[in-house]
Structure formats: C-alpha cells, structure tokens
Design an enzyme around this catalytic site. Sequence first.
Site, PDB file in Angstrom:
ATOM      1  N   ASP A  93       0.657  -1.120  -0.068  1.00 34.11           N
ATOM      2  CA  ASP A  93      -0.087   0.130   0.100  1.00 34.11           C
ATOM      3  C   ASP A  93       0.943   1.196   0.100  1.00 34.11           C
ATOM      4  O   ASP A  93       0.421   1.946  -0.618  1.00 34.11           O
ATOM      5  CB  ASP A  93      -0.856  -0.280   1.276  1.00 34.11           C
ATOM      6  CG  ASP A  93      -2.061   0.945   1.284  1.00 34.11           C
ATOM      7  OD1 ASP A  93      -2.281   1.340  -0.075  1.00 34.11           O
ATOM      8  OD2 ASP A  93      -2.762   1.109   2.041  1.00 34.11           O
ATOM      9  N   HIS A 110      -4.076   3.214  -7.166  1.00 29.48           N
ATOM     10  CA  HIS A 110      -5.138   2.671  -6.195  1.00 29.48           C
ATOM     11  C   HIS A 110      -6.448   2.522  -7.151  1.00 29.48           C
ATOM     12  O   HIS A 110      -7.429   1.817  -6.543  1.00 29.48           O
ATOM     13  CB  HIS A 110      -5.392   3.868  -5.248  1.00 29.48           C
ATOM     14  CG  HIS A 110      -4.531   3.398  -3.734  1.00 29.48           C
ATOM     15  ND1 HIS A 110      -3.260   3.828  -3.728  1.00 29.48           N
ATOM     16  CD2 HIS A 110      -5.220   2.749  -2.607  1.00 29.48           C
ATOM     17  CE1 HIS A 110      -3.110   3.430  -2.660  1.00 29.48           C
ATOM     18  NE2 HIS A 110      -3.962   3.001  -1.969  1.00 29.48           N
ATOM     19  N   HIS A 159      -6.218  -1.019  -8.062  1.00 34.49           N
ATOM     20  CA  HIS A 159      -6.799  -1.821  -7.125  1.00 34.49           C
ATOM     21  C   HIS A 159      -8.213  -1.971  -7.088  1.00 34.49           C
ATOM     22  O   HIS A 159      -8.937  -3.044  -7.002  1.00 34.49           O
ATOM     23  CB  HIS A 159      -6.276  -1.405  -5.867  1.00 34.49           C
ATOM     24  CG  HIS A 159      -7.216  -1.908  -4.409  1.00 34.49           C
ATOM     25  ND1 HIS A 159      -8.108  -1.198  -3.965  1.00 34.49           N
ATOM     26  CD2 HIS A 159      -7.037  -2.895  -3.685  1.00 34.49           C
ATOM     27  CE1 HIS A 159      -8.952  -1.748  -2.950  1.00 34.49           C
ATOM     28  NE2 HIS A 159      -8.001  -2.924  -2.775  1.00 34.49           N
ATOM     29  N   HIS A 190      -5.653  -5.669   0.445  1.00 37.02           N
ATOM     30  CA  HIS A 190      -5.512  -4.415  -0.292  1.00 37.02           C
ATOM     31  C   HIS A 190      -4.369  -3.881  -0.918  1.00 37.02           C
ATOM     32  O   HIS A 190      -4.116  -3.627  -2.042  1.00 37.02           O
ATOM     33  CB  HIS A 190      -6.030  -3.228   0.823  1.00 37.02           C
ATOM     34  CG  HIS A 190      -5.869  -1.963   0.188  1.00 37.02           C
ATOM     35  ND1 HIS A 190      -6.882  -1.340  -0.460  1.00 37.02           N
ATOM     36  CD2 HIS A 190      -4.882  -1.032   0.378  1.00 37.02           C
ATOM     37  CE1 HIS A 190      -6.430   0.112  -0.853  1.00 37.02           C
ATOM     38  NE2 HIS A 190      -5.466   0.372  -0.162  1.00 37.02           N
TER      39      HIS A 190
END
Length: 372
Positions: A173, A256, A259, A273
């Site tokens: 992340d 992101h 993702h 995540h």
Amino acid sequence: MSQVKVMIAPSRYVQGAGALAEIGEHVSRLGKKVFVTGGKTAFAQTREDIEKSCQEKGVACIFETFRGECCDSEIERLKAAAMSAGCDVVMAVGGGKVIDAGKAVAALMKVPVVIVPTIAATDAPCSALSVIYTEEGVFDRYFILPQNPNLVLVDTSIIARAPVRFLVAGMGDALATWFEAASCAQAAAQNIPGGRTTTAALRLARLCYEILIEYGEQARLAVERGVVTPAVEKIVEANTLLSGIGFESSGLAAAHAIHDGLTVLEETHHAYHGEKVSFGTLAHLVLEEHPREEMEEVLDFCTRVGLPVTLAELGVKDPSPEKLRRVASKVCEPGMMIHNMPFPVTPDMVYDAILAADAIGQAYLRRHGITT
C-alpha cells in the site's frame, strides 16, 4: 480549480512497543465513555490492556464485535449501538476495515475517534477517509470525513506478533504513495481534502518510499520472528504515518484506481488491499513510462519482501480479455482516482498497462528463477 494548498494529519500519533498500556491517558483527554469495536482476534490481543488502562483514568468502555465488512449496514448497526450506550468517543481496534468503519461511525455521531491498529497492513489509520464496500465486499465509494483521527496509537509489539503477510501488504500500500503523489503534483490534481499538495506532504511521500527500499526486507525478517527492531519501527511508521499523510495530502492516482478495478474480480478477494495496490503500482509505472531502472528497483523490492508482481499471484489465473476489460472499465468510471493522472487515461490504456505489467512481472520472476 483552487491553487490553495492543504495538508491534513491526525491530531496525535503514538507509536512504540508497549504503547497500548498508556491508551487510557490519551483517551481521557477526549471523553468519558468509549465505544470500542474490533474483531475477535483484535479483542483477544488488546481488550484487557485497553480496559485496564482506561479504568485507571476513569474512562468507561463498551465493547462491540465488528462483523467483518465496512458497509453501510454495519456502520449503521455500530452507530446505533454506540448511541444507545451514550458513548462520547469511538475506538476502532484491528485492521483496515474495522478502522474505516469506526471512523465513519464517529463522523456520523460527531464524536472523537481513536484508532488502534493491530496490523500495519494499510495506511487507513491516519486518514480522514473511509473506504465503503458493498455487503459482498466490492468497492463502493470513498467517504470523505470531516477530520482525521484524534488519536492513532500503534503498539509495535502487537504489530510484530501478527502474521508477516500483513506488514508486507502494508508495504505494498505504501509503495504506491510516492508515485501517486508525484503524478498528482504533476497534474496539479486535488488531494483528498480538496487542495493542492504541500512540499512537506511530497517530501513525506518520498521518505516513505526510501524507507521501504532501505528497511523493508529487514523488517519482514524481524516480524517473521515476532520481534521489534529499529527497522520494524521505521516500516510501521512508513506504512502508517508517512503513507497516510503522503496519500491523503498529495493524492491517489492509477495504482489505487487499478486496485479498485481489480475488486470486481471475485478471485482477487482473498488478496489483501496492499497486495493489489503493489500490482497496481507496476501498472502505474507502465502508464507513465518510468525508466527501466526504476521499474527494476520496484520489482526487486516486491520480490524481496514477498509482494505480488503478476496477476496469477493475485489469484487471476485466467486473465481473459473479458475479465480485464471489466477491470479497466471500472478503473475509468467518473470520480475514480485514475483521473488524477497528468494525462487523460482510457479503459484501453488501463487494459494495456495491466497486461504489460503482468508480462514484465512474469519475465522478472523467470529471469531471477523465482517460483511463486
């Protein structure tokens, strides 16, 4: 678009081995009755210390088990329980989903919120943002909160005892933070609080990346043995504080967004995540034509710490055009963070970048004789 710069951060950040024993002192500044939500594992690790420390400072605790998904129905259930108990502070204990749920509950109740992460798997703890999913676990929306947490307390001895995969996912992340921050700055894109990034936020994002590259593998090895070392402290701070401030006050972009797109594929739901974000970072680098040396540095880091660099490692064993087109379409929906890139991005570009990133990852693994 406003040219005004905005930077936000939690009011108080506390980190160290054994820090949980002091939580009562910090919470007593915020209220007298705290609603504590967390999963069963998180409560098993923390409940006794939280209760004892709060009791010593005259703070009452009401405990309510989190049911697992940060969705509207669970947020409403927790809010109703907290309000009926007359609580004036909310505390969320555990991983990213309970943290986001706790922040949302506190925002809706207009009371202070305390965050106690038991894993360093995401940069959720410090942000004024909750990621809301459907009850089935598909990304729904971002809920922008009025302020950052009043207190984030990270006990690194708890973090070090958690399975190492959580810490590694947190590094995935955090890996995106610098590249997305730089893209947003170049695009003069709005950050999460609606302004432009500050020099401080950009420097913290860069520092986050540098710490990951320098200390990531050392920290992984230490946590595999359940111990806290200076490298672990640095990586926990990078995953939690630096990445938190860096992404929020500089902005999110392709990594992101990819993702979020990958969540439409059910086979990726087992992946954390940060694992999906790390692959999204590779696709981000492809979209921006980053030099080979930079791509190699990221691939080397990912494989040393154990982050995925291919779709197969995320569970997508059959990356059919139909599946990846669905992902690419989701990534480019209006309001998605892909539109913070310094150039217009189409679903075709995302589709190509995902396939290219997968091919680059596969080639790197083959070249280095790495089996997954």
